[in-house]
Write a protein that holds these residues in place. Structure first.
Motif, PDB file in Angstrom:
ATOM      1  N   ILE A  46      83.917  24.125  11.257  1.00 10.99           N
ATOM      2  CA  ILE A  46      83.439  24.646  12.538  1.00 10.99           C
ATOM      3  C   ILE A  46      84.553  24.596  13.578  1.00 10.99           C
ATOM      4  O   ILE A  46      85.239  23.591  13.718  1.00 10.99           O
ATOM      5  CB  ILE A  46      82.215  23.836  13.022  1.00 10.99           C
ATOM      6  N   ASP A  47      84.688  25.678  14.335  1.00  5.12           N
ATOM      7  CA  ASP A  47      85.670  25.762  15.416  1.00  5.12           C
ATOM      8  C   ASP A  47      85.053  25.127  16.667  1.00  5.12           C
ATOM      9  O   ASP A  47      84.242  25.746  17.351  1.00  5.12           O
ATOM     10  CB  ASP A  47      86.030  27.219  15.675  1.00  5.12           C
ATOM     11  N   LEU A  48      85.436  23.903  16.961  1.00 10.06           N
ATOM     12  CA  LEU A  48      84.868  23.176  18.097  1.00 10.06           C
ATOM     13  C   LEU A  48      85.475  23.580  19.430  1.00 10.06           C
ATOM     14  O   LEU A  48      85.051  23.094  20.474  1.00 10.06           O
ATOM     15  CB  LEU A  48      84.999  21.665  17.889  1.00 10.06           C
ATOM     16  N   THR A  49      86.444  24.488  19.413  1.00  6.25           N
ATOM     17  CA  THR A  49      87.009  24.956  20.675  1.00  6.25           C
ATOM     18  C   THR A  49      86.083  25.954  21.346  1.00  6.25           C
ATOM     19  O   THR A  49      86.227  26.223  22.528  1.00  6.25           O
ATOM     20  CB  THR A  49      88.388  25.616  20.472  1.00  6.25           C
ATOM     21  N   LYS A  50      85.138  26.513  20.590  1.00  7.11           N
ATOM     22  CA  LYS A  50      84.186  27.474  21.148  1.00  7.11           C
ATOM     23  C   LYS A  50      82.829  26.814  21.342  1.00  7.11           C
ATOM     24  O   LYS A  50      82.442  25.934  20.576  1.00  7.11           O
ATOM     25  CB  LYS A  50      84.031  28.683  20.234  1.00  7.11           C
ATOM     26  N   MET A  51      82.127  27.265  22.351  1.00  8.56           N
ATOM     27  CA  MET A  51      80.803  26.739  22.629  1.00  8.56           C
ATOM     28  C   MET A  51      79.861  26.973  21.449  1.00  8.56           C
ATOM     29  O   MET A  51      79.079  26.096  21.089  1.00  8.56           O
ATOM     30  CB  MET A  51      80.229  27.372  23.894  1.00  8.56           C
ATOM     31  N   SER A  52      79.953  28.136  20.829  1.00  8.86           N
ATOM     32  CA  SER A  52      79.094  28.441  19.682  1.00  8.86           C
ATOM     33  C   SER A  52      79.336  27.450  18.546  1.00  8.86           C
ATOM     34  O   SER A  52      78.396  27.031  17.863  1.00  8.86           O
ATOM     35  CB  SER A  52      79.329  29.866  19.201  1.00  8.86           C
ATOM     36  N   GLY A  53      80.567  27.047  18.350  1.00  7.82           N
ATOM     37  CA  GLY A  53      80.893  26.060  17.324  1.00  7.82           C
ATOM     38  C   GLY A  53      80.321  24.695  17.643  1.00  7.82           C
ATOM     39  O   GLY A  53      79.814  23.990  16.755  1.00  7.82           O
ATOM     40  N   ARG A  54      80.382  24.303  18.913  1.00  2.89           N
ATOM     41  CA  ARG A  54      79.821  23.000  19.299  1.00  2.89           C
ATOM     42  C   ARG A  54      78.302  22.979  19.137  1.00  2.89           C
ATOM     43  O   ARG A  54      77.720  21.989  18.708  1.00  2.89           O
ATOM     44  CB  ARG A  54      80.242  22.652  20.728  1.00  2.89           C
ATOM     45  N   ILE A  55      77.656  24.108  19.455  1.00  2.00           N
ATOM     46  CA  ILE A  55      76.204  24.192  19.263  1.00  2.00           C
ATOM     47  C   ILE A  55      75.875  24.041  17.782  1.00  2.00           C
ATOM     48  O   ILE A  55      74.993  23.275  17.400  1.00  2.00           O
ATOM     49  CB  ILE A  55      75.648  25.520  19.828  1.00  2.00           C
ATOM     50  N   LYS A  56      76.607  24.753  16.940  1.00  2.00           N
ATOM     51  CA  LYS A  56      76.362  24.680  15.494  1.00  2.00           C
ATOM     52  C   LYS A  56      76.613  23.267  14.979  1.00  2.00           C
ATOM     53  O   LYS A  56      75.838  22.738  14.173  1.00  2.00           O
ATOM     54  CB  LYS A  56      77.269  25.672  14.761  1.00  2.00           C
ATOM     55  N   TYR A  57      77.679  22.656  15.430  1.00  2.00           N
ATOM     56  CA  TYR A  57      78.037  21.300  15.003  1.00  2.00           C
ATOM     57  C   TYR A  57      76.893  20.327  15.287  1.00  2.00           C
ATOM     58  O   TYR A  57      76.450  19.587  14.396  1.00  2.00           O
ATOM     59  CB  TYR A  57      79.311  20.867  15.736  1.00  2.00           C
ATOM     60  N   TYR A  58      76.388  20.331  16.496  1.00  2.00           N
ATOM     61  CA  TYR A  58      75.316  19.398  16.847  1.00  2.00           C
ATOM     62  C   TYR A  58      73.985  19.780  16.204  1.00  2.00           C
ATOM     63  O   TYR A  58      73.170  18.916  15.907  1.00  2.00           O
ATOM     64  CB  TYR A  58      75.193  19.252  18.368  1.00  2.00           C
ATOM     65  N   ARG A  59      73.773  21.068  15.960  1.00  2.00           N
ATOM     66  CA  ARG A  59      72.559  21.477  15.247  1.00  2.00           C
ATOM     67  C   ARG A  59      72.553  20.885  13.843  1.00  2.00           C
ATOM     68  O   ARG A  59      71.564  20.319  13.384  1.00  2.00           O
ATOM     69  CB  ARG A  59      72.464  23.009  15.163  1.00  2.00           C
ATOM     70  N   ILE A  60      73.687  20.960  13.150  1.00  2.00           N
ATOM     71  CA  ILE A  60      73.792  20.410  11.796  1.00  2.00           C
ATOM     72  C   ILE A  60      73.649  18.897  11.816  1.00  2.00           C
ATOM     73  O   ILE A  60      72.925  18.323  11.000  1.00  2.00           O
ATOM     74  CB  ILE A  60      75.123  20.846  11.138  1.00  2.00           C
ATOM     75  N   LEU A  61      74.310  18.243  12.770  1.00  2.00           N
ATOM     76  CA  LEU A  61      74.205  16.781  12.852  1.00  2.00           C
ATOM     77  C   LEU A  61      72.771  16.315  13.103  1.00  2.00           C
ATOM     78  O   LEU A  61      72.360  15.268  12.613  1.00  2.00           O
ATOM     79  CB  LEU A  61      75.107  16.232  13.955  1.00  2.00           C
ATOM     80  N   ARG A  62      72.021  17.109  13.861  1.00  2.00           N
ATOM     81  CA  ARG A  62      70.637  16.729  14.173  1.00  2.00           C
ATOM     82  C   ARG A  62      69.656  17.149  13.074  1.00  2.00           C
ATOM     83  O   ARG A  62      68.483  16.831  13.135  1.00  2.00           O
ATOM     84  CB  ARG A  62      70.188  17.343  15.505  1.00  2.00           C
ATOM     85  N   GLY A  63      70.145  17.881  12.071  1.00  2.00           N
ATOM     86  CA  GLY A  63      69.310  18.239  10.928  1.00  2.00           C
ATOM     87  C   GLY A  63      68.426  19.448  11.125  1.00  2.00           C
ATOM     88  O   GLY A  63      67.424  19.595  10.429  1.00  2.00           O
ATOM     89  N   TYR A  64      68.789  20.350  12.035  1.00  2.00           N
ATOM     90  CA  TYR A  64      68.006  21.561  12.261  1.00  2.00           C
ATOM     91  C   TYR A  64      68.622  22.728  11.507  1.00  2.00           C
ATOM     92  O   TYR A  64      69.837  22.875  11.468  1.00  2.00           O
ATOM     93  CB  TYR A  64      67.989  21.948  13.743  1.00  2.00           C
ATOM     94  N   SER A  65      67.770  23.582  10.952  1.00  2.00           N
ATOM     95  CA  SER A  65      68.252  24.865  10.434  1.00  2.00           C
ATOM     96  C   SER A  65      68.275  25.825  11.623  1.00  2.00           C
ATOM     97  O   SER A  65      67.678  25.549  12.664  1.00  2.00           O
ATOM     98  CB  SER A  65      67.321  25.398   9.350  1.00  2.00           C
ATOM     99  N   GLN A  66      68.934  26.961  11.464  1.00  2.00           N
ATOM    100  CA  GLN A  66      68.940  27.955  12.535  1.00  2.00           C
ATOM    101  C   GLN A  66      67.518  28.435  12.813  1.00  2.00           C
ATOM    102  O   GLN A  66      67.134  28.617  13.964  1.00  2.00           O
ATOM    103  CB  GLN A  66      69.819  29.149  12.168  1.00  2.00           C
ATOM    104  N   MET A  67      66.745  28.636  11.751  1.00  2.00           N
ATOM    105  CA  MET A  67      65.360  29.107  11.907  1.00  2.00           C
ATOM    106  C   MET A  67      64.520  28.099  12.692  1.00  2.00           C
ATOM    107  O   MET A  67      63.766  28.472  13.584  1.00  2.00           O
ATOM    108  CB  MET A  67      64.720  29.342  10.532  1.00  2.00           C
ATOM    109  N   GLU A  68      64.665  26.827  12.360  1.00  2.00           N
ATOM    110  CA  GLU A  68      63.864  25.810  13.034  1.00  2.00           C
ATOM    111  C   GLU A  68      64.234  25.708  14.509  1.00  2.00           C
ATOM    112  O   GLU A  68      63.356  25.618  15.373  1.00  2.00           O
ATOM    113  CB  GLU A  68      64.051  24.454  12.354  1.00  2.00           C
ATOM    114  N   LEU A  69      65.514  25.745  14.807  1.00  2.00           N
ATOM    115  CA  LEU A  69      65.931  25.680  16.207  1.00  2.00           C
ATOM    116  C   LEU A  69      65.470  26.926  16.960  1.00  2.00           C
ATOM    117  O   LEU A  69      65.024  26.840  18.103  1.00  2.00           O
ATOM    118  CB  LEU A  69      67.440  25.505  16.321  1.00  2.00           C
TER     119      LEU A  69
END
Length: 179
Positions: A46-69
């Motif tokens: 994940i590219d953490l320099t972009k906001m979209s990457g940070r959102i994805k990073y924390y979504r995965i860490l919290r255990g959410y799928s894209q559909m669930e979020l």
């Protein structure tokens, strides 16, 4: 032993659903089981320099799928969440939704927001009006100063439209020049 029981339970639940309605994903099963290696593999790319990457990073860490979020955010089509917030091409400007994502993921806005979203979180409308007063310029002249089409500046200060990422860069350049 517990892992086998969870896997059997998961597989028995999966057989209840028709394959054409719900696709059971191996990756998501691993994520639900909190496989640390899986999470590490997914977050390394994940590219953490972009906001979209940070959102994805924390979504995965919290255990959410894209559909669930997407469902938690109230999307009628939860698949639209991924396109709107985790796209690497187009970064979102939906300030309110990003705030909702931060709340759901239990992450502070400072961690997720990039410079653009931080700007939108400020009272930039008042700052623009103060600058306009100091420079003694009309709305049309302010549009020219920022390189906008006619009427764009007025829409910003009235709150009808938020400045684009590119416009925010120009606004910051003008603020630096005149302050």
């Amino acid at each position: 032993m517990q892992h086998v029981a969870l896997t059997n339970h998961y597989n028995s639940l999966a057989t209840l659903f028709k394959p054409h309605k719900i696709r059971v994903e191996t990756d998501y099963r691993k994520l639900v089981l909190y496989d640390e290696q899986y999470i590490r593999e997914q977050t390394q790319r994940i590219d953490l320099t972009k906001m979209s990457g940070r959102i994805k990073y924390y979504r995965i860490l919290r255990g959410y799928s894209q559909m669930e979020l997407g469902r938690r955010l109230g999307y009628k089509d939860p698949k639209a969440y991924g396109k709107a917030f985790e796209s690497r091409r187009e970064e979102t400007s939906d300030f309110q939704k990003v705030r909702m994502i931060c709340n759901v993921l239990q992450v502070s806005e400072e961690v997720i927001f990039d410079e653009y979203m931080k700007f939108l979180a400020t009272d930039y409308k008042t700052d623009l009006l103060v600058l306009q007063g100091n420079l003694e310029k009309t709305n049309s002249q302010m549009d020219g100063l920022f390189g906008n089409t006619r009427g764009q500046y007025k829409k910003w200060i009235e709150g009808k439209v938020v400045p684009s990422r590119r416009s925010v860069e120009r606004i910051q350049e003008v603020f630096e020049k005149y302050q």
